[in-house]
Design an enzyme around this catalytic site. Structure first.
Site, PDB file in Angstrom:
ATOM      1  N   CYS A  57      -9.947   3.899  18.657  1.00 23.17           N
ATOM      2  CA  CYS A  57      -9.178   2.662  18.762  1.00 23.17           C
ATOM      3  C   CYS A  57      -8.167   2.779  19.906  1.00 23.17           C
ATOM      4  O   CYS A  57      -7.879   3.879  20.396  1.00 23.17           O
ATOM      5  CB  CYS A  57      -8.412   2.404  17.468  1.00 23.17           C
ATOM      6  SG  CYS A  57      -9.449   2.119  16.022  1.00 23.17           S
ATOM      7  N   GLU A  59      -4.978   2.299  19.605  1.00 24.65           N
ATOM      8  CA  GLU A  59      -3.709   2.850  19.126  1.00 24.65           C
ATOM      9  C   GLU A  59      -3.581   4.357  19.361  1.00 24.65           C
ATOM     10  O   GLU A  59      -2.554   4.807  19.880  1.00 24.65           O
ATOM     11  CB  GLU A  59      -3.512   2.526  17.634  1.00 24.65           C
ATOM     12  CG  GLU A  59      -3.286   1.049  17.356  1.00 24.65           C
ATOM     13  CD  GLU A  59      -4.569   0.303  16.996  1.00 24.65           C
ATOM     14  OE1 GLU A  59      -5.650   0.638  17.539  1.00 24.65           O
ATOM     15  OE2 GLU A  59      -4.480  -0.629  16.174  1.00 24.65           O
ATOM     16  N   TYR A 130      -2.631   8.581   1.357  1.00 25.14           N
ATOM     17  CA  TYR A 130      -2.876  10.015   1.420  1.00 25.14           C
ATOM     18  C   TYR A 130      -1.740  10.635   2.227  1.00 25.14           C
ATOM     19  O   TYR A 130      -1.374  10.130   3.292  1.00 25.14           O
ATOM     20  CB  TYR A 130      -4.220  10.267   2.102  1.00 25.14           C
ATOM     21  CG  TYR A 130      -4.494  11.722   2.366  1.00 25.14           C
ATOM     22  CD1 TYR A 130      -4.854  12.578   1.334  1.00 25.14           C
ATOM     23  CD2 TYR A 130      -4.403  12.238   3.656  1.00 25.14           C
ATOM     24  CE1 TYR A 130      -5.110  13.918   1.578  1.00 25.14           C
ATOM     25  CE2 TYR A 130      -4.666  13.573   3.907  1.00 25.14           C
ATOM     26  CZ  TYR A 130      -5.012  14.411   2.867  1.00 25.14           C
ATOM     27  OH  TYR A 130      -5.269  15.734   3.109  1.00 25.14           O
TER      28      TYR A 130
HETATM   29 ZN   LIG Z   1      -7.829   1.753  14.470  1.00 26.77          ZN
END
Ligand SMILES: [Zn+2]
Length: 147
Positions: A57, A59, A130
């Site tokens: 991605c 990000e 998590y």
């Molecule tokens: Zn992502």
């Protein structure tokens, strides 16, 4: 989840993310732009990198760029897809939510819910998450060994 309206600075970050997607890029390979504002005020951008079998991605690309430049604390993040000459905010996927929970739990993440754009803290975007060994504690720096 507590949501907060966007500021002028947030809108500028959206434009920076849109600016990461250049006209000469293949939109099938690079269709998402991301901008991250570090604590220093500097803005780092990234684009997704589609490939056969694996395509990170935008990000993590932007976050890695910021970290490589020495940034350790992050103020805000946005990912966008182009819409004409403008941009539409793209909420981060689950992997990226975990990424920001680990690296920047206090950062503002700009998200979209239907037509509404707002921001929320990374730590609020993944309830009952998590807790990895990579996580920095809220307020800590994303530096060596997460400390
Ligand atoms: Zn992502």
């Amino acid at each position: 989840m507590k949501s907060t309206p966007l500021t002028k600075a947030d809108r500028e970050l959206v434009l920076a993310a849109r600016g990461a997607l250049r006209a000469d890029m293949n939109p099938r390979r690079h269709g998402v732009g991301c901008a991250i504002r570090g604590e220093s005020g500097r803005v780092y951008v990234g684009v997704n990198v589609e490939a056969c079998g694996y395509g990170p991605c935008a990000e993590p690309i932007a976050l890695g760029s910021a970290i490589a430049a020495g940034e350790r604390r992050f103020e805000s993040v946005v990912a966008v897809v182009p819409r004409g000459k403008g941009a539409e905010v793209l909420s981060p996927c689950g992997n990226c939510r975990q990424l920001f929970l680990d690296y920047a739990p206090d950062a503002w993440i700009i998200v979209r819910d239907g037509k509404r754009e707002f921001k929320a803290r990374a730590k609020d975007l993944l309830p009952a998450a998590y807790r990895s060994g990579f996580a920095v504690k809220a307020g800590n720096r994303a530096g060596r060994n997460g400390k």
